[in-house]
Write an enzyme that holds these catalytic residues in place. Structure first.
Site, PDB file in Angstrom:
ATOM      1  N   GLU A 269     -37.791  26.269  42.699  1.00 51.47           N
ATOM      2  CA  GLU A 269     -36.681  26.234  43.662  1.00 51.47           C
ATOM      3  C   GLU A 269     -36.362  27.613  44.233  1.00 51.47           C
ATOM      4  O   GLU A 269     -35.214  28.077  44.158  1.00 51.47           O
ATOM      5  CB  GLU A 269     -35.435  25.614  43.002  1.00 51.47           C
ATOM      6  CG  GLU A 269     -35.671  24.179  42.565  1.00 51.47           C
ATOM      7  CD  GLU A 269     -34.424  23.416  42.115  1.00 51.47           C
ATOM      8  OE1 GLU A 269     -33.376  24.056  41.899  1.00 51.47           O
ATOM      9  OE2 GLU A 269     -34.519  22.184  41.995  1.00 51.47           O
TER      10      GLU A 269
ATOM     11  N   GLU B  37     -39.246  17.068  40.188  1.00 49.72           N
ATOM     12  CA  GLU B  37     -37.917  16.829  39.598  1.00 49.72           C
ATOM     13  C   GLU B  37     -37.266  15.689  40.360  1.00 49.72           C
ATOM     14  O   GLU B  37     -37.025  15.813  41.566  1.00 49.72           O
ATOM     15  CB  GLU B  37     -37.019  18.073  39.682  1.00 49.72           C
ATOM     16  CG  GLU B  37     -37.386  19.159  38.705  1.00 49.72           C
ATOM     17  CD  GLU B  37     -36.372  20.302  38.647  1.00 49.72           C
ATOM     18  OE1 GLU B  37     -35.161  20.045  38.755  1.00 49.72           O
ATOM     19  OE2 GLU B  37     -36.819  21.451  38.489  1.00 49.72           O
TER      20      GLU B  37
HETATM   21  O1  AHR Z   1     -33.296  19.882  35.982  1.00 50.43           O
HETATM   22  C1  AHR Z   1     -32.155  20.678  36.018  1.00 50.43           C
HETATM   23  C2  AHR Z   1     -32.252  21.767  37.075  1.00 50.43           C
HETATM   24  O2  AHR Z   1     -32.247  21.184  38.343  1.00 50.43           O
HETATM   25  C3  AHR Z   1     -33.510  22.591  37.068  1.00 50.43           C
HETATM   26  O3  AHR Z   1     -33.424  23.683  36.211  1.00 50.43           O
HETATM   27  C4  AHR Z   1     -33.596  23.076  38.489  1.00 50.43           C
HETATM   28  O4  AHR Z   1     -34.921  23.279  38.893  1.00 50.43           O
HETATM   29  C5  AHR Z   1     -32.879  22.018  39.292  1.00 50.43           C
HETATM   30  O5  AHR Z   1     -31.945  22.561  40.136  1.00 50.43           O
END
Ligand code: AHR
Length: 496
Positions: free
Chosen positions: A172, A291
């Site tokens: 990110e 994610e």
């Molecule tokens: O999964 C939790 C968080 O969400 C992770 O650390 C990050 O990559 C995202 O913002």
């Protein structure tokens, strides 16, 4: 209400890369400490790995797990987590405001992956560090011997390389909350150079470029285009991240989020192909949705600053969350021609399908079950079902099909599965499936999750929200008929 699905071999979307059923473990909250690793726990093995957790991970059938972050990775010195444990430093971990003791690191995770029957997807720090630390980590993990970092690994007791094939180029990097956040230009250049050095160290690896942190970022779209224009030739996948919540307590609108999710995926595919066209390239960039999940129940839960592994992001999931997770996974499969990797974020305790008590038991959250069904039965290739069903309008969406569905076809084992979510809160769907040229296939099992209050949750003492069997659906010629209960998750399995 009535609905109709038509299936044919010609409706094949593509082969399902098993890595689409991946997950994620970050050094965050109790994912590692008290989650997968807890020396002294009654079920811990000789390495402190919780066997009760490994058993549930195996049942979930997760072929790949991303590690060690997440936001954590952007400040991580991987060298802190290898070598004799008593010599490892404790560090202030700025992403989550805790102390990282480094009792668990790269080698322990590689060991855990073996026991959990999973591959490791490793992320490198491109926030506070860069290409040099990244290529050293590749050498430490993947080079056989005869170099500084590979021999260091051997001296740490790991004679054989870990052979990690998939690497994330940071995490990110467009987000202001990220340590060492970058502009698209800065990140594109750093990622390209890191990937180059990493692949020179081990040419068999693949790398994932960070896309936007979510579709909601104001830079979404331009970030992908700009970073891809710089790094296109040196990377293999671009990442997507997205989480959903139901703050308004509007189940119909919540389940309609799959439309937005689908649109997000489609947009990223278009951007990849736009850059491909601009470059007159023969190479196609595929997607790593590394994610995704529901995340909102635990927002703003307090924790003690600088403590070690406090409970963080411990969402307890309910039944409607399970229906959304099933629907999102169906949506991912609908794009399996381009999505090769996806990670349910995360795996244990932190916004996760598996929940433990430190020193105590473990249970399956509601979202565990649809994932388990898809991961176990949704193999082979995906078929795009032709769906004819009524639709509804919700607060943010129009024309939402009540029925979310995908079919999978495992030609080798002569098995098929049809996965369906009935999004209607109060009406059953009487479903006719026209099997067309799958005429020789007969239904053998019908599993569902239905009849629960939409807010029903599981606990250590009662895993009530779970699948149950139903009478096998009727088959008349090539038409299969099944009743999908209101607000339900359904799996119909067929065999030849
Ligand atoms: O999964 C939790 C968080 O969400 C992770 O650390 C990050 O990559 C995202 O913002």
């Amino acid at each position: 209400m009535k609905a109709k699905i038509t299936l044919a071999k010609e409706f094949r979307i593509g082969n399902i890369d098993k890595r689409i059923y991946g997950s994620f473990i970050e050094h965050l909250g109790r994912a590692v400490y008290g989650g997968i690793y807890e020396p002294g726990h009654p079920t811990a093995d000789e390495n402190g790995l919780r066997r009760d957790v490994i058993d549930l991970v195996k049942k979930l059938n997760v072929p790949i797990v991303r590690y060690p972050g997440g936001n954590f990775v952007s400040g991580y010195n991987w060298e802190d987590g290898v070598g004799p444990v008593e010599q490892r430093p404790k560090r202030l971990e700025l992403a989550w405001g805790v102390t990282e003791p480094n009792y668990f690191g790269t080698n322990e995770f590689a060991e855990w992956c073996k026991k959990a029957n999973a591959e490791c997807m490793m992320a490198v720090n491109l926030g506070t560090r860069g290409p040099d630390a990244a290529r050293n980590l590749v050498e430490y993990c993947n080079h056989k011997s005869g170099s500084y970092w590979s021999d260091l690994r051997r001296s740490h007791g790991y004679e054989e390389p870990h052979n990690i094939k998939l690497w994330c180029l940071g995490n990110e990097m467009d987000g202001g909350w990220q340590m060492g956040a970058k502009t698209a230009f800065e990140y594109g250049r750093t990622a390209l150079e890191a990937s180059k050095l990493m692949k020179w160290t081990d040419p068999t690896i693949e790398t994932v470029l960070c896309g936007s942190s979510s579709r909601n970022m104001h830079t979404f779209g331009s970030w992908e285009a700009e970073t891809l224009e710089i790094a296109y030739d040196g990377i293999d996948y671009v990442s997507l991240h997205q989480y959903y919540g139901n703050h308004e307590d509007d189940a119909a609108n919540f389940l309609a989020r799959t439309l937005e999710f689908d649109d997000f995926i489609y947009s990223v595919i278009c951007i990849c192909d736009y850059v491909k066209a601009k470059k007159r390239s023969k190479k196609t960039i595929n997607l790593s949705f590394d994610e995704w999940n529901v995340w909102y129940h635990s927002n703003n839960a307090p924790y003690e600053k600088w403590s070690v592994a406090p409970p963080q992001l411990e969402d307890i999931y309910n039944f409607e969350d399970a229906l959304l997770v099933g629907s999102l996974l169906i949506t991912l499969l609908r794009h399996c021609d381009r999505i090769k990797i996806a990670c349910l974020a995360q795996l244990v305790n932190v916004i996760a399908p598996i929940f433990t008590q430190t020193g105590g038991g473990v249970f399956e959250q509601t979202i565990y079950f649809p994932f388990m069904h898809l991961s176990n039965y949704g193999r082979g290739s995906a078929l795009l079902p032709l769906i004819d069903c009524p639709r509804y309008d919700s607060r943010d969406f129009t024309d939402v099909p009540y029925l979310e569905s995908i079919a999978t076809y495992d030609e080798e084992n002569e098995e098929m599965a049809i996965f369906c979510v009935n999004k209607s809160l109060d009406e059953s769907v009487v479903l006719d499936v026209n099997l067309m040229d799958f005429g020789g296939y007969k239904p053998v099992e019908f599993l569902s999750m239905d009849g629960y209050d939409k807010k029903a949750e599981n606990t250590f003492n009662a895993v009530n929200v779970r699948p149950h069997g139903n009478p096998v659906p009727a088959l008349d010629g090539t038409t299969l008929t099944a009743e999908l209960k209101p607000f339900s998750w359904n799996v119909i399995r067929l065999k030849k």
